[in-house]
Design an enzyme around this catalytic site. Structure first.
Site, PDB file in Angstrom:
ATOM      1  N   ALA A 184      25.121  47.628  43.764  1.00 41.49           N
ATOM      2  CA  ALA A 184      24.087  46.122  43.186  1.00 41.49           C
ATOM      3  C   ALA A 184      24.083  46.101  41.820  1.00 41.49           C
ATOM      4  O   ALA A 184      24.279  45.457  41.340  1.00 41.49           O
ATOM      5  CB  ALA A 184      23.138  45.631  43.913  1.00 41.49           C
ATOM      6  N   GLU A 185      23.478  47.668  41.115  1.00 40.03           N
ATOM      7  CA  GLU A 185      23.559  48.055  39.993  1.00 40.03           C
ATOM      8  C   GLU A 185      24.371  49.156  38.978  1.00 40.03           C
ATOM      9  O   GLU A 185      25.376  49.440  40.482  1.00 40.03           O
ATOM     10  CB  GLU A 185      21.976  48.523  39.823  1.00 40.03           C
ATOM     11  CG  GLU A 185      20.753  47.523  40.538  1.00 40.03           C
ATOM     12  CD  GLU A 185      20.477  46.902  39.760  1.00 40.03           C
ATOM     13  OE1 GLU A 185      20.841  46.329  39.253  1.00 40.03           O
ATOM     14  OE2 GLU A 185      20.017  45.445  41.227  1.00 40.03           O
ATOM     15  N   ASP A 243      19.472  59.127  59.399  1.00 38.31           N
ATOM     16  CA  ASP A 243      19.670  58.372  60.344  1.00 38.31           C
ATOM     17  C   ASP A 243      21.103  58.794  61.362  1.00 38.31           C
ATOM     18  O   ASP A 243      20.604  58.266  62.277  1.00 38.31           O
ATOM     19  CB  ASP A 243      19.387  56.785  59.552  1.00 38.31           C
ATOM     20  CG  ASP A 243      20.614  56.589  59.072  1.00 38.31           C
ATOM     21  OD1 ASP A 243      21.610  57.125  59.172  1.00 38.31           O
ATOM     22  OD2 ASP A 243      19.972  55.249  58.684  1.00 38.31           O
ATOM     23  N   SER A 303      25.118  53.926  46.275  1.00 33.20           N
ATOM     24  CA  SER A 303      24.235  55.166  44.698  1.00 33.20           C
ATOM     25  C   SER A 303      24.203  54.462  44.019  1.00 33.20           C
ATOM     26  O   SER A 303      24.715  54.356  43.053  1.00 33.20           O
ATOM     27  CB  SER A 303      24.695  56.447  45.367  1.00 33.20           C
ATOM     28  OG  SER A 303      24.659  56.864  44.585  1.00 33.20           O
ATOM     29  N   SER A 304      22.496  54.552  42.822  1.00 31.31           N
ATOM     30  CA  SER A 304      22.690  54.680  41.894  1.00 31.31           C
ATOM     31  C   SER A 304      23.248  55.823  41.323  1.00 31.31           C
ATOM     32  O   SER A 304      23.440  55.285  40.308  1.00 31.31           O
ATOM     33  CB  SER A 304      21.221  54.333  41.316  1.00 31.31           C
ATOM     34  OG  SER A 304      20.263  55.739  42.088  1.00 31.31           O
ATOM     35  N   GLN A 356      23.329  60.527  51.518  1.00 32.83           N
ATOM     36  CA  GLN A 356      22.550  60.866  51.883  1.00 32.83           C
ATOM     37  C   GLN A 356      20.985  60.239  53.163  1.00 32.83           C
ATOM     38  O   GLN A 356      20.286  60.607  52.387  1.00 32.83           O
ATOM     39  CB  GLN A 356      21.744  60.464  49.707  1.00 32.83           C
ATOM     40  CG  GLN A 356      22.285  61.194  48.834  1.00 32.83           C
ATOM     41  CD  GLN A 356      22.323  61.087  47.695  1.00 32.83           C
ATOM     42  OE1 GLN A 356      22.868  59.360  47.377  1.00 32.83           O
ATOM     43  NE2 GLN A 356      21.335  61.382  47.029  1.00 32.83           N
ATOM     44  N   ASN A 357      21.954  60.074  53.657  1.00 34.83           N
ATOM     45  CA  ASN A 357      21.121  58.999  54.486  1.00 34.83           C
ATOM     46  C   ASN A 357      20.679  60.182  55.273  1.00 34.83           C
ATOM     47  O   ASN A 357      21.815  61.069  55.683  1.00 34.83           O
ATOM     48  CB  ASN A 357      21.852  57.965  55.954  1.00 34.83           C
ATOM     49  CG  ASN A 357      22.232  57.355  54.706  1.00 34.83           C
ATOM     50  OD1 ASN A 357      22.059  56.645  53.346  1.00 34.83           O
ATOM     51  ND2 ASN A 357      22.924  56.281  55.035  1.00 34.83           N
ATOM     52  N   CYS A 388      10.736  80.075  63.321  1.00 35.99           N
ATOM     53  CA  CYS A 388      11.941  81.106  63.361  1.00 35.99           C
ATOM     54  C   CYS A 388      12.678  80.252  63.138  1.00 35.99           C
ATOM     55  O   CYS A 388      14.106  81.449  63.078  1.00 35.99           O
ATOM     56  CB  CYS A 388      11.431  81.538  65.067  1.00 35.99           C
ATOM     57  SG  CYS A 388      12.134  80.095  66.348  1.00 35.99           S
ATOM     58  N   HIS A 408      21.190  65.176  52.717  1.00 37.07           N
ATOM     59  CA  HIS A 408      19.591  65.472  53.323  1.00 37.07           C
ATOM     60  C   HIS A 408      19.224  66.201  54.373  1.00 37.07           C
ATOM     61  O   HIS A 408      18.038  65.432  54.633  1.00 37.07           O
ATOM     62  CB  HIS A 408      19.204  64.270  52.596  1.00 37.07           C
ATOM     63  CG  HIS A 408      19.323  64.179  50.835  1.00 37.07           C
ATOM     64  ND1 HIS A 408      18.837  62.468  50.145  1.00 37.07           N
ATOM     65  CD2 HIS A 408      19.789  64.543  50.455  1.00 37.07           C
ATOM     66  CE1 HIS A 408      18.739  62.967  48.542  1.00 37.07           C
ATOM     67  NE2 HIS A 408      19.333  63.815  48.648  1.00 37.07           N
TER      68      HIS A 408
HETATM   69 ZN   LIG Z   1      10.503  79.283  66.589  1.00 37.29          ZN
END
Ligand SMILES: [Zn+2]
Length: 156
Positions: A125-126, A10, A99-100, A7-8, A36, A25
């Protein structure tokens, strides 16, 4: 087959050497013209900022360029979602990290893997809603747990 579904946005999985990365994402490293639909790298657009403000689409001259990330309220890219589910259904093991597992449809992907016979491992973590169907649950931050797992598995 090893793949990363993320889901990153970067691009750091690719920088780290992962070759098959499915970006649910989208990516902040590409830019798309809203008019276009043509795409180019963000670096190319960034370089044009020196000489052109605002930067224009190279194909149509439009000025409405945006990163190819999925913004709040936008739909996830269907090909990426379909590929993620196909990989999940074919997986022997799925490792879910950081991921939650509460945002859908991404949170359905591990369930699909388990439904098709995969072993699920959750590192978070959770607690997550899918801990109950995981074979292994490790509580902790990805930054601490994964290096330790890598050390242990390379020692085997
Ligand atoms: Zn364009």
């Amino acid at each position: 087959m090893i793949a990363v579904v993320t889901q990153n946005t970067d691009g750091l999985h690719q920088d780290a050497g992962s070759r098959r990365v499915i970006e649910l994402h989208g990516s902040g490293r590409t830019v798309q013209c809203i008019e276009c639909g043509s795409r180019e790298t963000r670096a190319e657009v960034q370089a044009r900022l020196e000489v052109e403000m605002p930067p224009r689409c190279k194909m149509c001259g439009g000025v409405f360029l945006k990163p190819t990330v999925v913004l709040f309220g936008e739909a996830m890219p269907i090909p990426a979602v379909e590929e993620a589910f196909a990989l999940a259904k074919a997986a022997d093991v799925m490792l879910v990290v950081g991921s939650s597992l509460v945002v859908y449809p991404a949170a359905h992907i591990p369930s699909a893997a388990v439904d098709h016979g995969a072993t699920l491992i959750v590192v978070n973590a959770e607690p997550t809603p899918l801990d109950r169907i995981a074979e292994v649950v490790i509580r902790g931050s990805a930054g601490e747990v994964l290096p330790e797992l890598a050390t242990l598995t390379s020692a085997v």
